[in-house]
Write a protein that holds these residues in place. Structure first.
Motif, PDB file in Angstrom:
ATOM      1  N   ALA A  92     -24.692  57.510  71.935  1.00 42.91           N
ATOM      2  CA  ALA A  92     -25.515  56.766  72.585  1.00 42.91           C
ATOM      3  C   ALA A  92     -26.535  57.778  73.372  1.00 42.91           C
ATOM      4  O   ALA A  92     -27.697  57.522  73.665  1.00 42.91           O
TER       5      ALA A  92
ATOM      6  N   SER B 254     -27.763  60.403  72.906  1.00 44.17           N
ATOM      7  CA  SER B 254     -28.686  61.319  72.332  1.00 44.17           C
ATOM      8  C   SER B 254     -30.023  60.615  72.303  1.00 44.17           C
ATOM      9  O   SER B 254     -31.038  61.031  72.057  1.00 44.17           O
ATOM     10  N   HIS B 255     -29.963  59.124  72.558  1.00 41.40           N
ATOM     11  CA  HIS B 255     -31.268  58.499  72.884  1.00 41.40           C
ATOM     12  C   HIS B 255     -31.615  58.349  74.410  1.00 41.40           C
ATOM     13  O   HIS B 255     -32.817  57.685  74.540  1.00 41.40           O
ATOM     14  N   GLY B 256     -31.102  58.971  75.318  1.00 37.19           N
ATOM     15  CA  GLY B 256     -31.678  59.017  76.607  1.00 37.19           C
ATOM     16  C   GLY B 256     -30.671  59.414  77.481  1.00 37.19           C
ATOM     17  O   GLY B 256     -29.401  59.414  77.090  1.00 37.19           O
TER      18      GLY B 256
END
Length: 320
Positions: free
Chosen positions: A2, A4-6
């Motif tokens: 997760a 890696s998306h923000g």
């Protein structure tokens, strides 16, 4: 993963800051005698990672010291691995010595626990991926009261799905829900008088329970049903359940049931309309036995309940 998306801190509710304030108050409800001794000289402290694991819980650590008027400079990012064989300088805390020491134990406790959960989660994820399974590993609601947001956060940092956060997150009809519905429906029958409900009683209650859940939850709330047999699973899917949980099946039973359900409902034009979740006693030692292409989700409390910590310490020094 997760993260890696923000930045995962943007998920946190405002209430986590209130929890931090409460935990600081719990640790020092009246006089700070040690703080009186050291005074308010400016100083800094090195955060040292002392055992193997990955760093998780950065927003909570930061908030502890922010509420005390201190600052934190991180030298390693959240999710960074720590080696077992050396002390790793992960961050530096700056501010009045008294305030650093006031927040020390609360901050370290949160960070150690959250990092332990993330580490355990990442380890099980690696085990499952090594077996070629591409489904979703998820935690459960078996969390510590008052500490759930930290534990669910650690699961996310470790690369797994946090599952539902609370009873409002999804309608999960577990065995007791279904049993209660069946019992109510058969309250005048001889079988209920004897204290026993048949498989047919249970299967018949599932559609009514699913329909009632959908009537109040609306289009935005998924419905999951815990089932003990293929018959119950078919009843749940027929009624429109979004997820069926095969609970406490054997590995062989899971493979046969999941494959049969997916094939049967695909033949009826219902492919992809439901997910199959498997739960019940899963851990690093046995989870891979349940991982097959027809299983979408493996859920377990072993990644966050009774999990060890990653060891950290703060070492203080004065600033000139």
């Amino acid at each position: 993963m997760a993260s890696s998306h923000g930045d995962l801190r943007h998920l946190l509710p405002a209430s986590y800051k209130r929890h931090i304030a409460e935990w600081l108050e719990e640790d020092c409800p009246s006089f700070d005698y040690g703080g009186f001794v050291v005074g308010d000289s400016d100083g800094e402290a090195k955060l040292l990672g002392k055992s193997e694991g990955i760093i998780a819980g950065v927003p909570f650590f930061d908030e502890v010291f922010s509420q005390l008027g201190c600052s934190v400079e991180w030298h390693l990012k959240e999710g960074h691995p720590l080696p077992a064989s050396q002390k790793t300088h992960a961050a530096t805390v700056r501010g009045p010595i008294r305030k650093i020491l006031l927040g020390e134990r609360v901050a370290l406790n949160i960070l150690a626990r959250c990092s332990g959960i993330a580490t355990k989660t990442a380890t099980l994820n690696r085990v499952l991926r090594a077996h070629g399974w591409q489904g979703t590993l998820a935690g459960t609601r078996k969390t510590t009261p008052g500490f759930r947001v930290v534990e669910k956060y650690g699961i996310l940092v470790g690369g797994a799905d946090p599952h539902r956060h609370d009873l409002s997150g999804m309608t999960m009809l577990k065995d007791n829900h279904v049993w209660a519905c069946a019992n109510n429906a058969a309250s005048a029958s001889a079988s209920t008088a004897s204290g026993a409900l048949s498989e047919d009683d249970i299967a018949a209650a599932i559609p009514k329970a699913v329909q009632a859940a959908k009537a109040v939850g609306g289009f935005s709330t998924k419905v999951e049903v815990e089932v003990r047999s293929v018959e119950e699973a078919n009843a749940a899917i027929e009624a429109g359940a979004d997820v069926v949980m095969l609970d406490n099946f054997t590995p062989e039973g899971v493979r046969a049931a999941a494959k049969g359900l997916k094939e049967d409902w695909a033949a009826k034009g219902r492919a992809g309309t439901f997910l199959i979740e498997v739960s019940g006693g899963l851990n690093e030692g046995n989870a891979a036995q349940y991982a097959c292409e027809d299983v979408d989700i493996l859920s377990t409390s072993s990644i966050h309940q009774g999990v060890g910590i990653v060891d950290f310490s703060l070492k203080v020094s004065l600033r000139g």
